[in-house]
Motif scaffolding. Structure first.
Motif, PDB file in Angstrom:
ATOM      1  N   ASP A 165       9.865  -7.221   8.447  1.00  8.01           N
ATOM      2  CA  ASP A 165      10.780  -7.215   7.296  1.00  8.01           C
ATOM      3  C   ASP A 165      10.100  -7.772   6.048  1.00  8.01           C
ATOM      4  O   ASP A 165      10.210  -7.207   4.952  1.00  8.01           O
ATOM      5  N   GLU A 224       7.423  -5.507   4.406  1.00  5.84           N
ATOM      6  CA  GLU A 224       7.958  -4.467   3.531  1.00  5.84           C
ATOM      7  C   GLU A 224       8.329  -5.051   2.165  1.00  5.84           C
ATOM      8  O   GLU A 224       8.151  -4.405   1.131  1.00  5.84           O
ATOM      9  N   ARG A 225       8.829  -6.278   2.167  1.00  2.48           N
ATOM     10  CA  ARG A 225       9.213  -6.931   0.913  1.00  2.48           C
ATOM     11  C   ARG A 225       7.989  -7.130   0.015  1.00  2.48           C
ATOM     12  O   ARG A 225       8.040  -6.898  -1.194  1.00  2.48           O
ATOM     13  N   ARG A 233       6.744  -3.864  -1.580  1.00  7.22           N
ATOM     14  CA  ARG A 233       7.529  -3.423  -2.738  1.00  7.22           C
ATOM     15  C   ARG A 233       7.137  -4.162  -4.026  1.00  7.22           C
ATOM     16  O   ARG A 233       7.364  -3.669  -5.120  1.00  7.22           O
ATOM     17  N   VAL A 246       0.033  -2.706   3.751  1.00  7.24           N
ATOM     18  CA  VAL A 246       1.312  -2.945   4.428  1.00  7.24           C
ATOM     19  C   VAL A 246       1.635  -1.787   5.367  1.00  7.24           C
ATOM     20  O   VAL A 246       2.026  -2.006   6.526  1.00  7.24           O
ATOM     21  N   ARG A 247       1.450  -0.545   4.911  1.00 12.17           N
ATOM     22  CA  ARG A 247       1.717   0.623   5.770  1.00 12.17           C
ATOM     23  C   ARG A 247       0.833   0.600   7.000  1.00 12.17           C
ATOM     24  O   ARG A 247       1.285   0.915   8.113  1.00 12.17           O
ATOM     25  N   LEU A 253       2.288  -2.003   9.411  1.00 14.21           N
ATOM     26  CA  LEU A 253       3.538  -1.532  10.014  1.00 14.21           C
ATOM     27  C   LEU A 253       3.236  -0.496  11.097  1.00 14.21           C
ATOM     28  O   LEU A 253       3.824  -0.529  12.196  1.00 14.21           O
TER      29      LEU A 253
END
Length: 341
Positions: free
Chosen positions: A234, A237-238, A241, A262-263, A266
């Protein structure tokens, strides 16, 4: 490679060594403010590490005695270890998120013997063999790093600007690696004009080439059932952004294109969870699962302490799968085994 580096815009970094650790060093950042330098993390509490910090600050034309404040990304000893010594010399304030500050408080009040007993019980419940448990039951006189860390003076409040005169440094709560891990967003134009939104001191949350350890939050005095991997995904992802122009991590080296990194992370964890479900076609204890997972070396070559960490990571992934309804504990199993749902 030089031990100090000027990142421009009143931000420099120092390499503070971590003894006997493959990561090699912690990058301690020196942020100039109108009241003097503020450090982001301090490094491991070791004489050689302190010497490196002193020498690095001298190379930056300042000194430990000039430090105005210390901002800690998280409580681990390679980040928070020297905070107390810096404060003793300089009178600097030390700031940390409340969740990690409470861990520091409990660690100071917990005898080492209680930690060994707690870890032995946890590992036994995870299905660890007796040869792994025996040292924990007999080596209780040893001191553990991080059991007497400095109590912070200030609380880092997520979403708020820290009190750094002349700078805009905003705290972003990014739990996962620890419950109170924070990244710090320097909301100022990048000195080299790189596109994006300022710079991000990412601690261990976002590293350029490795995934941080995401294990269960180990604490003998807190029995809350947590989901560290869920927390981490979580908060990843923050951070993605935010799209900072540059990431300044606590290990390895600075990098750009945070959303892409980040990708990658994940995807890495989703692939790992999917791979674990394949392994859980037959019931396994957390220890058996860790033995079968892919690590950076074969299980038989993983040293003792790293096996304990690996089992904690296996458990955090199991807990995530159970929470998602993709795996379940086998009723009546002892030690408990898990199977794909």
């Amino acid at each position: 490679m030089t031990a100090t580096f000027d990142h421009g815009g009143g931000v420099r970094s120092l390499r503070v060594p971590i003894p006997d650790n493959p990561l090699g060093f912690t990058l301690v950042y020196v942020v100039d403010t109108d009241r003097g330098p503020v450090l982001v993390d301090t490094g491991w509490d070791d004489p050689a590490s302190m010497d490196a910090l002193v020498d690095g600050l001298t190379a930056c034309d300042t000194a430990v005695s000039e430090v105005h404040g210390v901002v800690i990304t998280h409580h681990h000893p390679d980040h928070h270890g020297l905070s107390g010594k810096v404060r003793e010399v300089s009178g600097a304030w030390v700031a940390m998120h409340a969740a990690d500050a409470s861990i520091v408080r409990r660690a100071r009040e917990t005898r080492a013997e209680r930690w060994y007993t707690y870890m032995a019980a946890k590992l036994a419940a995870a299905g660890a063999p007796e040869e792994h448990l025996a040292p924990l039951r007999s080596a209780r006189r040893r001191t553990l790093p991080g059991l007497s860390p400095a109590l912070p003076d200030r609380e880092i409040v997520p979403g708020e600007l820290l009190e750094l005169p002349g700078r805009r440094l905003r705290a972003i709560w990014t739990p996962g690696h620890t419950p109170g891990h924070v990244c710090l967003h320097l909301e100022e134009e990048h000195p080299a004009g790189l596109p994006g939104h300022g710079r991000l001191f990412s601690g261990d949350h976002l590293l350029p080439e490795i995934s941080p350890h995401i294990g269960l939050y180990e604490d003998p005095d807190d029995t809350t059932v947590t989901d560290p991997l869920g927390d981490y995904l979580d908060s990843l992802e923050r951070v993605g952004r935010l799209a900072p122009a540059e990431v300044l991590p606590a290990h390895q080296h600075p990098f750009t294109d945070a959303p892409s990194r980040v990708r990658e992370l994940l995807t890495h964890h989703e692939m790992r969870l999917t791979g674990l479900l394949t392994l859980l076609a037959t019931p396994l204890t957390p220890w058996q699962l860790a033995e079968r997972m892919e690590w950076n070396r074969p299980w038989e070559r993983i040293p003792y302490g790293s096996r304990t960490i690996a089992v904690s990571e296996a458990e955090s992934h199991l807990r995530r799968l159970v929470k998602l309804g993709r795996a379940e504990a086998v009723a009546g199993s002892d030690p408990v085994t898990y199977v794909a749902a």
